[in-house]
Write a protein that holds these residues in place. Structure first.
Motif, mmCIF file in Angstrom:
data_model
loop_
_atom_site.group_PDB
_atom_site.id
_atom_site.type_symbol
_atom_site.label_atom_id
_atom_site.label_comp_id
_atom_site.label_asym_id
_atom_site.label_seq_id
_atom_site.Cartn_x
_atom_site.Cartn_y
_atom_site.Cartn_z
ATOM 1 N N GLN A 193 0.815 -1.214 0.000
ATOM 2 C CA GLN A 193 0.000 0.000 0.000
ATOM 3 C C GLN A 193 0.852 1.269 0.000
ATOM 4 O O GLN A 193 0.550 2.217 -0.712
ATOM 5 C CB GLN A 193 -0.946 -0.004 1.194
ATOM 6 N N THR A 194 1.909 1.298 0.794
ATOM 7 C CA THR A 194 2.749 2.497 0.881
ATOM 8 C C THR A 194 4.217 2.193 0.606
ATOM 9 O O THR A 194 5.079 3.021 0.897
ATOM 10 C CB THR A 194 2.632 3.140 2.276
ATOM 11 N N SER A 195 4.516 1.019 0.053
ATOM 12 C CA SER A 195 5.892 0.648 -0.239
ATOM 13 C C SER A 195 5.915 -0.301 -1.425
ATOM 14 O O SER A 195 4.880 -0.792 -1.879
ATOM 15 C CB SER A 195 6.570 -0.002 0.975
ATOM 16 N N ARG A 215 14.452 9.308 -7.565
ATOM 17 C CA ARG A 215 13.045 9.506 -7.910
ATOM 18 C C ARG A 215 12.933 10.628 -8.939
ATOM 19 O O ARG A 215 13.653 11.637 -8.854
ATOM 20 C CB ARG A 215 12.222 9.841 -6.674
ATOM 21 N N LEU A 216 12.031 10.450 -9.893
ATOM 22 C CA LEU A 216 11.908 11.383 -11.004
ATOM 23 C C LEU A 216 10.502 11.953 -11.066
ATOM 24 O O LEU A 216 9.516 11.274 -10.754
ATOM 25 C CB LEU A 216 12.234 10.683 -12.335
ATOM 26 N N GLY A 217 10.421 13.207 -11.474
ATOM 27 C CA GLY A 217 9.158 13.836 -11.815
ATOM 28 C C GLY A 217 9.090 14.053 -13.312
ATOM 29 O O GLY A 217 10.118 14.223 -13.976
ATOM 30 N N THR A 218 7.901 14.045 -13.876
ATOM 31 C CA THR A 218 7.736 14.122 -15.325
ATOM 32 C C THR A 218 7.075 15.435 -15.719
ATOM 33 O O THR A 218 6.188 15.945 -15.033
ATOM 34 C CB THR A 218 6.880 12.958 -15.837
ATOM 35 N N VAL A 219 7.548 15.969 -16.840
ATOM 36 C CA VAL A 219 6.932 17.125 -17.487
ATOM 37 C C VAL A 219 6.664 16.715 -18.925
ATOM 38 O O VAL A 219 7.593 16.443 -19.690
ATOM 39 C CB VAL A 219 7.844 18.372 -17.429
ATOM 40 N N THR A 220 5.385 16.629 -19.308
ATOM 41 C CA THR A 220 4.998 16.086 -20.609
ATOM 42 C C THR A 220 4.452 17.185 -21.497
ATOM 43 O O THR A 220 3.639 18.009 -21.061
ATOM 44 C CB THR A 220 3.936 14.986 -20.445
ATOM 45 N N THR A 221 4.902 17.216 -22.744
ATOM 46 C CA THR A 221 4.331 18.086 -23.763
ATOM 47 C C THR A 221 3.507 17.239 -24.721
ATOM 48 O O THR A 221 3.849 16.097 -25.005
ATOM 49 C CB THR A 221 5.433 18.825 -24.539
ATOM 50 N N PHE A 222 2.419 17.810 -25.227
ATOM 51 C CA PHE A 222 1.494 17.072 -26.071
ATOM 52 C C PHE A 222 1.482 17.639 -27.482
ATOM 53 O O PHE A 222 1.673 18.843 -27.698
ATOM 54 C CB PHE A 222 0.069 17.128 -25.501
ATOM 55 N N GLY A 273 1.668 5.726 -8.911
ATOM 56 C CA GLY A 273 2.739 5.296 -9.796
ATOM 57 C C GLY A 273 3.803 6.377 -9.880
ATOM 58 O O GLY A 273 3.487 7.529 -10.198
ATOM 59 N N THR A 274 5.030 6.049 -9.561
ATOM 60 C CA THR A 274 6.127 7.012 -9.582
ATOM 61 C C THR A 274 7.262 6.482 -10.451
ATOM 62 O O THR A 274 7.453 5.273 -10.560
ATOM 63 C CB THR A 274 6.664 7.280 -8.160
ATOM 64 N N PHE A 293 11.966 3.660 -14.990
ATOM 65 C CA PHE A 293 10.997 2.592 -14.793
ATOM 66 C C PHE A 293 9.945 3.060 -13.806
ATOM 67 O O PHE A 293 10.150 3.981 -13.012
ATOM 68 C CB PHE A 293 11.669 1.300 -14.306
ATOM 69 N N LEU A 294 8.774 2.417 -13.875
ATOM 70 C CA LEU A 294 7.605 2.817 -13.090
ATOM 71 C C LEU A 294 7.459 1.922 -11.874
ATOM 72 O O LEU A 294 7.565 0.692 -11.970
ATOM 73 C CB LEU A 294 6.343 2.741 -13.954
ATOM 74 N N VAL A 295 7.195 2.523 -10.705
ATOM 75 C CA VAL A 295 6.957 1.811 -9.458
ATOM 76 C C VAL A 295 5.524 2.092 -9.020
ATOM 77 O O VAL A 295 5.119 3.260 -8.928
ATOM 78 C CB VAL A 295 7.954 2.245 -8.361
ATOM 79 N N THR A 296 4.749 1.039 -8.757
ATOM 80 C CA THR A 296 3.342 1.187 -8.397
ATOM 81 C C THR A 296 3.097 0.704 -6.970
ATOM 82 O O THR A 296 3.892 -0.056 -6.409
ATOM 83 C CB THR A 296 2.448 0.391 -9.366
ATOM 84 N N THR A 297 1.973 1.148 -6.387
ATOM 85 C CA THR A 297 1.539 0.704 -5.065
ATOM 86 C C THR A 297 0.085 0.267 -5.144
ATOM 87 O O THR A 297 -0.630 0.586 -6.102
ATOM 88 C CB THR A 297 1.689 1.831 -4.026
ATOM 89 N N LEU A 298 -0.354 -0.459 -4.102
ATOM 90 C CA LEU A 298 -1.711 -0.982 -4.047
ATOM 91 C C LEU A 298 -2.673 0.065 -3.500
ATOM 92 O O LEU A 298 -2.259 0.994 -2.801
ATOM 93 C CB LEU A 298 -1.747 -2.237 -3.173
ATOM 94 N N PRO A 299 -3.967 -0.062 -3.787
ATOM 95 C CA PRO A 299 -4.950 0.879 -3.222
ATOM 96 C C PRO A 299 -5.079 0.702 -1.714
ATOM 97 O O PRO A 299 -4.659 -0.324 -1.151
ATOM 98 C CB PRO A 299 -6.246 0.503 -3.959
ATOM 99 N N PRO A 300 -5.666 1.692 -1.020
ATOM 100 C CA PRO A 300 -5.756 1.608 0.454
ATOM 101 C C PRO A 300 -6.519 0.388 0.926
ATOM 102 O O PRO A 300 -6.148 -0.240 1.903
ATOM 103 C CB PRO A 300 -6.470 2.908 0.837
ATOM 104 N N TRP A 301 -7.599 0.050 0.245
ATOM 105 C CA TRP A 301 -8.392 -1.116 0.631
ATOM 106 C C TRP A 301 -8.304 -2.138 -0.478
ATOM 107 O O TRP A 301 -8.635 -1.868 -1.620
ATOM 108 C CB TRP A 301 -9.849 -0.718 0.872
ATOM 109 N N ARG A 302 -7.893 -3.333 -0.117
ATOM 110 C CA ARG A 302 -7.734 -4.402 -1.099
ATOM 111 C C ARG A 302 -8.194 -5.709 -0.490
ATOM 112 O O ARG A 302 -7.645 -6.179 0.507
ATOM 113 C CB ARG A 302 -6.269 -4.503 -1.541
ATOM 114 N N LEU A 303 -9.239 -6.300 -1.082
ATOM 115 C CA LEU A 303 -9.808 -7.545 -0.573
ATOM 116 C C LEU A 303 -9.139 -8.713 -1.283
ATOM 117 O O LEU A 303 -9.348 -8.939 -2.470
ATOM 118 C CB LEU A 303 -11.320 -7.566 -0.821
#
Length: 332
Positions: A193-195, A215-222, A273-274, A293-303
Motif C-alpha cells: 500500500q505504501t511501499s 526519484r523522477l518527476g515528469t513534465v509532458t508536452t502534447f 505510480g512514480t 521505470f515505473l513503481v506502483t503501489t496498491l490501493p488503500p483497501w484491497r480484498l
C-alpha cells in the motif's frame, strides 16, 4: 635527400548491418480490426518464438494479447460452471509465481509462443510509442531483432521506422562520450500500500561497486494536432521516504552475466505510480543512470482471496450456529 614514402592508410572495414528478416509494411503489416489493431508478420522459415515488444516507461515490455470478450449466458449455465470456475480460480493462485521464490539463477525473460500476429489496443496503437519485433533465428539460442524499431501510424495504417532525435543532423558535432547509460534487462515488483520491493537486472560490469535510486518527476508536452504525448522530460526530485538496497547478486543468463539488485522503497502514496532510475557507482563516483521505470503501489483497501475465504467461513459458521439455536427454540 631521399623523400619519405607516403604512408599507406589502414583500410577501415565497412560496418555491415545485420539483415533483418522482417520488412516493415511488407511482411510485417498493421491491419485494423473492429475495436482494436493487429500487427501481423510472415517471417522466413526457421524463425521462431516471435515476440512483439513496446518501449514503455523506459523498458521493453512484451505485448500480451487482449483478453477475449466475456460471453454472457443464462443462470443455468452460470450454475453449471461454478465447479470449473472454482477449480480454475484456485489453480491460478497455486501456479502464481511468488516474489519470495525468485532465485538468482531464474531466467529473467520468458518468450511467448510463436504466432502469425498480435492484437493490440487502440490506445497503444495511437500512443506514439516505440515498438520492435523480436524472434529466434535458425540455430540460435537468443532472441534477436527481427525488424528495426518502429512507430505506429494508425491513421495511415503504416509502420514507420523509428529515427532517434540524436540521429537528426543539426550541424553541431558532439564529441563522443566514453561512458553510456546502463540498460535494464528485466524488472519485477512486489507492491504494497505504501511501499514497493523492486528487483532489477542489468548487464554485469566489474567496475560497478554500488547502486542507488533516484526519484523522477515528469513534465509532458502534447502534440495538439494528434492529442498524444510528444515528449516526456524527467527531473530528479527528492523522496521523503526511505530507500534501502537489500541484495545484490551476479547471475549467469544465456551465456552472459547479469547483476540483480533489489531495493525496498517506503513512503509512497497508496494506489500511485512514480518514476525512478538506477544510478550505478564506481569508487564513490556516479556513473550514467539507467533508463526510467515505473513503481506502483496498491490501493488503500484491497480484498484478497485469503481475506474473502476467512470472512466467508466466519459467516457460514455464524449461520450454522444461528440455525442450531433457532431449531432448539421450536416447540416439540
Amino acid at each position: 635527400e631521399i623523400p619519405e614514402p607516403t604512408p599507406t592508410p589502414t583500410p577501415v572495414p565497412a560496418v555491415v548491418k545485420p539483415v533483418l528478416p522482417g520488412v516493415l509494411n511488407d511482411n510485417v503489416k498493421l491491419t485494423p480490426q473492429e475495436d482494436h489493431w493487429r500487427v501481423e508478420w510472415n517471417l522466413p522459415q526457421g524463425w521462431s518464438d516471435v515476440r512483439l515488444e513496446k518501449f514503455f516507461a523506459g523498458l521493453w515490455t512484451p505485448v500480451s494479447p487482449p483478453p477475449p470478450p466475456v460471453e454472457h449466458h443464462g443462470w443455468f449455465t452460470w450454475l453449471t460452471n461454478i465447479p470449473s470456475n472454482i477449480i480454475g480460480f484456485f489453480s491460478g493462485i497455486i501456479s502464481r509465481l511468488s516474489f519470495d521464490e525468485i532465485q538468482p539463477d531464474m531466467t529473467a525473460v520468458k518468450p511467448v509462443s510463436d504466432s502469425l500476429g498480435m492484437d493490440i489496443s487502440t490506445a497503444d496503437a495511437t500512443a506514439g510509442m516505440k515498438w520492435r519485433l523480436m524472434a529466434r533465428a535458425p540455430n540460435a539460442h537468443e532472441l534477436t531483432p527481427a525488424t528495426e524499431e518502429f512507430t505506429i501510424d494508425a491513421a495511415a495504417h503504416l509502420l514507420n521506422a523509428f529515427i532517434p532525435a540524436e540521429a537528426v543532423d543539426t550541424g553541431v558535432t558532439t564529441p563522443p562520450t566514453e561512458e553510456t547509460s546502463i540498460q535494464i534487462v528485466s524488472s519485477q515488483q512486489k507492491p504494497e500500500q505504501t511501499s514497493c520491493t523492486v528487483l532489477l537486472a542489468i548487464p554485469f560490469d566489474p567496475k560497478i561497486d554500488g547502486f542507488r535510486l533516484e526519484r523522477l518527476g515528469t513534465v509532458t508536452t502534447f502534440n495538439t494536432a494528434r492529442g498524444v504525448p510528444q515528449e516526456v522530460e524527467f527531473q530528479v526530485i527528492p523522496h521523503e521516504g526511505r530507500v534501502e538496497m537489500i541484495s545484490q547478486f551476479k547471475v549467469p543468463y544465456e551465456g552472459n552475466d547479469l547483476t540483480t539488485v533489489t531495493f525496498t522503497i517506503d513512503g509512497l502514496a497508496p494506489n500511485s505510480g512514480t518514476f525512478w532510475r538506477l544510478v550505478p557507482q564506481a569508487s564513490g563516483r556516479d556513473l550514467p543512470p539507467s533508463n526510467e521505470f515505473l513503481v506502483t503501489t496498491l490501493p488503500p483497501w484491497r480484498l484478497t482471496w485469503a481475506t474473502s475465504l476467512f470472512w466467508l467461513s466466519i459467516a457460514t459458521l455464524a449461520s450454522l450456529a444461528f440455525l442450531r439455536w433457532k431449531s432448539r427454540r421450536l416447540p416439540s
